[in-house]
Structure formats: structure tokens, C-alpha cells
Design a protein around this motif. Structure first.
Motif, short mmCIF file in Angstrom:
data_model
loop_
_atom_site.label_atom_id
_atom_site.label_comp_id
_atom_site.label_asym_id
_atom_site.label_seq_id
_atom_site.Cartn_x
_atom_site.Cartn_y
_atom_site.Cartn_z
N UNK A 1 0.83 -1.27 0.18
CA UNK A 1 -0.13 -0.07 0.06
C UNK A 1 0.79 1.40 -0.07
N UNK A 2 0.73 2.06 -0.93
CA UNK A 2 1.44 3.35 -0.96
C UNK A 2 1.48 4.30 0.35
N UNK A 3 2.28 4.99 0.55
CA UNK A 3 2.18 6.02 1.64
C UNK A 3 1.09 7.04 1.23
N UNK A 4 0.45 7.67 2.33
CA UNK A 4 -0.61 8.72 1.83
C UNK A 4 0.07 9.80 1.22
N UNK A 5 -0.69 10.49 0.21
CA UNK A 5 -0.02 11.61 -0.41
C UNK A 5 -0.64 12.72 0.50
N UNK A 6 0.41 13.76 0.58
CA UNK A 6 0.37 14.87 1.26
C UNK A 6 -0.62 16.02 0.36
N UNK A 7 -1.40 16.69 1.12
CA UNK A 7 -2.38 17.86 0.28
C UNK A 7 -1.35 18.74 -0.44
N UNK A 8 -1.56 19.46 -1.67
CA UNK A 8 -1.02 20.14 -2.52
C UNK A 8 -0.20 21.24 -1.62
N UNK A 9 1.15 21.47 -1.72
CA UNK A 9 2.09 22.35 -1.03
C UNK A 9 2.17 22.09 0.51
N UNK A 10 1.98 20.92 0.98
CA UNK A 10 2.23 20.58 2.40
C UNK A 10 3.03 19.46 2.53
N UNK A 11 3.47 19.04 3.54
CA UNK A 11 4.23 18.03 3.82
C UNK A 11 3.65 16.82 4.67
N UNK A 59 8.37 0.38 1.62
CA UNK A 59 6.90 0.54 1.05
C UNK A 59 6.83 1.84 -0.13
N UNK A 60 7.68 2.71 0.09
CA UNK A 60 7.91 3.79 -1.16
C UNK A 60 8.49 3.19 -2.24
N UNK A 61 9.40 1.98 -2.09
CA UNK A 61 10.05 1.69 -3.25
C UNK A 61 9.36 1.07 -4.02
N UNK A 62 8.01 0.12 -3.34
CA UNK A 62 7.30 -0.88 -4.04
C UNK A 62 5.98 0.11 -4.69
N UNK A 63 5.91 1.27 -4.48
CA UNK A 63 4.69 2.39 -5.05
C UNK A 63 5.20 2.79 -6.56
N UNK A 66 4.34 7.47 -9.91
CA UNK A 66 3.57 8.69 -9.79
C UNK A 66 2.90 8.73 -8.26
N UNK A 67 3.11 7.51 -7.68
CA UNK A 67 2.54 7.86 -6.11
C UNK A 67 3.65 7.87 -5.27
N UNK A 68 4.98 8.26 -5.40
CA UNK A 68 5.88 8.31 -4.73
C UNK A 68 6.05 9.67 -4.04
N UNK A 69 6.42 9.87 -3.10
CA UNK A 69 6.76 11.34 -2.37
C UNK A 69 8.14 11.50 -2.02
N UNK A 70 8.57 12.45 -2.05
CA UNK A 70 9.95 12.79 -1.82
C UNK A 70 10.65 12.73 -0.52
N UNK A 71 9.64 13.29 0.55
CA UNK A 71 10.06 13.08 1.61
C UNK A 71 9.05 13.22 2.64
N UNK A 72 9.18 13.05 3.98
CA UNK A 72 8.23 13.06 5.01
C UNK A 72 8.74 13.32 6.39
N UNK A 73 7.87 13.40 7.34
CA UNK A 73 8.12 13.71 8.59
C UNK A 73 7.48 12.90 9.49
#
Length: 140
Positions: A1-11, A59-63, A66-73
Motif C-alpha cells: 500500500x503506498x504512503x498517503x499523499x500530502x495535500x498540495x504544498x504541504x508535507x 513501502x515507497x520503493x514498491x509504489x 506517480x505515487x511516490x513522495x520525496x520526503x516525509x516527517x
């Protein structure tokens, strides 16, 4: 399952410590008070309880790309217990697994610059002090 996507211009901020709901509320209040505009997409999902960085990288490598994100907190036990609420920033793109901490009051600047690709993760990580915490470019 991919990581949740952040809202636009948020982390994306993932809660990983579920021991104290009051502490989680305090973290969100501190982060929201730190900036004029929303900078965070909060996720409080027990599937991320005590998750480690490697599991997130896997988890991110398996996504799909287009569903990948660059960073998270991560809002982990340290975030919940420390009065400065330092989030653990995790690079998922350029240097996967690289981390640094950022106190709540500096989070809006870090988030904004990463969200619009004005600065790279490494710019902040390279400026972290000996404890691995980003305290501003002047050492803070």
C-alpha cells in the motif's frame, strides 16, 4: 500500500507514537501555530505505529512512480516527549533514509522550501547540528 499523499504544498506528517493522544494534539497545535499557512498533512493511522525508516523506504520503493513522495516527517516518541516537538524528517528520494530533526517552530520554513523544491533535503540535513537537528542556517 503506498504512503498517503500530502495535500498540495504541504508535507506529510505520520504519527508513529500512539502512547499519548494529548501529546499528539500538542504537536499539531505547535506545528499549526508555527506558520501562517497550512504546511502539514497529518496522518494518524495505527498501521504506522512504531514504523521504522527502512519499512517506509521499502513501502515507497514498491509504489508506482506517480505515487511516490520525496520526503516525509515522523511524529515519533521523541517528537511527543520533547517540548520543541522535533519531527524526524526522512528523505525518500535523493538519499533514501537520510534523516534530520526539525523543531516545530522551524517546520513551516523547511516544509515550504521542500514542497516547492526551492531547496533540497540535503540543504537542511547538511546544516543540522551534532545532534542531527536543524536549528536554522545560523545555528539557531
Amino acid at each position: 500500500m503506498p504512503l498517503p499523499q500530502p495535500d498540495d504544498l504541504t508535507s506529510l506528517i505520520l504519527r508513529t507514537d500512539f502512547g499519548d493522544d494529548g501529546a499528539w494534539d500538542a504537536v499539531r497545535i505547535a506545528l499549526d501555530a508555527a506558520g501562517e499557512y497550512p504546511h502539514a498533512t497529518y496522518v494518524s493511522d495505527v498501521r504506522f505505529a512504531a514504523v521504522d525508516v527502512q519499512a517506509l523506504l521499502d513501502e515507497e520503493a514498491a509504489a508506482e512512480e506517480d505515487d511516490r513522495i520525496a520526503d516525509l516527517f515522523l511524529a515519533d516518541a521523541t517528537t511527543m516527549e520533547d517540548p520543541d516537538h522535533p519531527l524526524l524528517a526522512v528523505d525518500l528520494w535523493d538519499e533514501p533514509g537520510r534523516t534530520f530533526r526539525v523543531p516545530a517552530h522551524l517546520f513551516p520554513d523547511v516544509s515550504a522550501n521542500l514542497s516547492i523544491a526551492n531547496m533540497d533535503f540535503a540543504d537542511f540535513a547538511d546544516a543540522a547540528d551534532g545532534s542531527g537537528t536543524f536549528r536554522g542556517f545560523d545555528g539557531g
